[in-house]
Design an enzyme around this catalytic site. Sequence first.
Site, short mmCIF file in Angstrom:
data_model
loop_
_atom_site.label_atom_id
_atom_site.label_comp_id
_atom_site.label_asym_id
_atom_site.label_seq_id
_atom_site.Cartn_x
_atom_site.Cartn_y
_atom_site.Cartn_z
N GLU A 45 0.84 -1.20 0.00
CA GLU A 45 0.00 0.00 0.00
C GLU A 45 0.88 1.25 0.00
OE1 GLU A 45 -2.97 0.07 3.08
OE2 GLU A 45 -3.69 2.07 2.49
N ASN A 90 -6.66 1.38 2.58
CA ASN A 90 -7.43 2.61 2.71
C ASN A 90 -7.01 3.66 1.68
OD1 ASN A 90 -8.69 1.43 4.92
ND2 ASN A 90 -7.40 2.44 6.44
N ASN A 194 -12.10 -1.03 -1.09
CA ASN A 194 -11.42 -1.55 0.09
C ASN A 194 -12.23 -1.22 1.34
OD1 ASN A 194 -8.94 -2.48 1.64
ND2 ASN A 194 -9.21 -0.42 2.47
N GLU A 195 -12.56 -2.23 2.13
CA GLU A 195 -13.22 -2.05 3.44
C GLU A 195 -14.32 -0.98 3.38
OE1 GLU A 195 -10.24 -1.54 6.53
OE2 GLU A 195 -9.64 -3.64 6.35
N TYR A 266 -6.85 -8.68 11.77
CA TYR A 266 -5.58 -8.37 12.43
C TYR A 266 -5.71 -8.75 13.89
CZ TYR A 266 -4.45 -5.52 8.31
OH TYR A 266 -4.19 -5.08 7.03
N GLU A 318 -6.26 -9.29 3.67
CA GLU A 318 -5.46 -8.60 4.70
C GLU A 318 -5.49 -9.45 5.95
OE1 GLU A 318 -5.94 -4.40 5.50
OE2 GLU A 318 -6.56 -4.03 3.42
N GLN A 376 1.48 -6.02 5.85
CA GLN A 376 1.83 -5.72 4.48
C GLN A 376 3.20 -6.34 4.19
OE1 GLN A 376 1.00 -1.63 3.46
NE2 GLN A 376 -1.00 -1.70 4.45
O1 AHR Z 1 -3.08 -2.62 6.36
C1 AHR Z 1 -3.38 -1.41 7.00
C2 AHR Z 1 -4.82 -0.97 6.78
O2 AHR Z 1 -5.66 -1.89 7.43
C3 AHR Z 1 -5.33 -0.98 5.36
O3 AHR Z 1 -5.03 0.20 4.68
C4 AHR Z 1 -6.81 -1.11 5.56
O4 AHR Z 1 -7.43 -1.73 4.47
C5 AHR Z 1 -6.95 -1.89 6.85
O5 AHR Z 1 -7.85 -1.30 7.71
#
Ligand code: AHR
Length: 536
Positions: A45, A90, A194-195, A266, A318, A376
């Site tokens: 990103e 994002n 994205n999201e 995450y 992700e 990432q």
């Molecule tokens: O990976 C960091 C961020 O986490 C990304 O930009 C977003 O898609 C997610 O919330």
Amino acid sequence: MSVSEGQQNAHLHVQAKGRQSASLTVDDQFPVGTVSDRLFGTLVEHLGRCVYGGIYDPKSTYANADGFRTDVMKLVRELGITTVRYPGGNFVSGYRWEDGVGPVEKRPRRLDLAWHSTETNRMGLHEMEKWLHEVNPEHPLELMEAVNLGTRGLESALDLLEYANIPSGTKLSDMRRANGAEKPFNIRLWCLGNEMDGPWQLGHLNAQEYASKVRLVAAGMRQIDPNVELIACGSSSHSMKTFGSWEGTMLDQAYDLINFVSCHAYYQPRVDKGVRDMRSFLASGVDMDGFISDVVACIDAARGRAKSNHDVNISFDEWNVWYTNEPGHPHTIDDWPVGPHLLENHYTLADAVVVGDLLITLLRHADRVRAASIAQLVNVIAPIFVPESGPAYRQTTFFPFARTAELTKGGTVLTPRETGARTSTETYGDVSMVDSVAVRRANGGLAVFAVNRSLDQTADFTITLPVNAQSAESSESVESVKAETLSDEDIDAQNTADDPNRVALKPNTTVRVDEADSKKVHVDLPPVSWTVVTID
Ligand code: AHR
């Protein structure tokens, strides 16, 4: 080098206080599915020092003529990365793709609202394509391109697809050729935003709005190129209030037009009164497992409602450990830095064990998780870290990823049949102490991956082999058994620029074929550890 708040009450030393048994029975007759190469993707990103100061840094002594860091490229190859989701995250929700093509000196500097930074557009689509080819000229990495459904929509997505995939003869395809790419990029994988369920997302949409947008954009893109594979946003985490209904609403409008639903997750230890809940953290795979099963249920229910024969799978695009509590850059109107230090987590042994377990979880769902991206790649919550000076080094999380990718590509996951000790956690209740999976490798051998989630118990781990891998009559058919383990007495041990090899895989010499029963292999798994056993 700062250590994030969640890691502050480091360092926790582990000592085995006892032993418990666990076992895995492997049977070729019950395959889960083949391992998709796309399981070993990543997210690159435009965020912090992932692109600028990570993969691209023309001023670095490690840079080649294109400005790409060669030390980073070497580690990306070693990591076994197959696909690259780009340019966000994002970031994509405010991105104009046209800014990143054409003569570099004419490209605009823009505000990046997602990360309060300045985007110089030195890297764009052409440079990313070049990087993907330079990392691995024989097998270029595959691009998973994200379109902006935040501030933009149908028209810009169609323009980008025409620019990228139409051979020639139209305004945008000829623009690509004039910009140096005679042949089309032929991008197959596309993320539709994205999201978009997240209130933090620029241009955030509710489920109904997103469903309508996806339907229009997906249908339009298919009118240009019927071969595209489209990934629609699922929920940005399992815990979103709209989880389930978001997926259902979107799938009911777009089921036959898309190929994947995305999942993002995450994990980090929950901290209560300054104490980390490491037991629950080490069992993060339990949440990922439930998340995948729930999304599969949403997809299959929608398939039933649509009376469709079309397959939709999961792109877990992700996933990682992320200590989200770092202070970040202050947001002021006159300060929009280029490539600031953001999300630069320094990973521990425990984090690597969790990453190893998340990989085991993804493998266990190989039939439905057909793409995934560790988020990432470099510097930003990443397995590869570029220090202030000196070459890039491998974070702890690098090792389980690299070995899993190396040993399982082209393989088949076998249904795991596990028994044995349990361990208790605050968040997930009792969970299996050892989590494991077996993969029949492309070379015919077996790879078994296992984590021991206990903080203080060694696991006596037994693998019972399939009859057809080692015939009942012949005990000689196991030619070699090897094991490597990632563990440390300090579960907060990290690799650093000064000590880049502090945490690394070491041979596990306890591995052995059972003397009385040659269909059994034993290995000791230390507390808080990740192990791979290869049996040929
Ligand atoms: O990976 C960091 C961020 O986490 C990304 O930009 C977003 O898609 C997610 O919330």
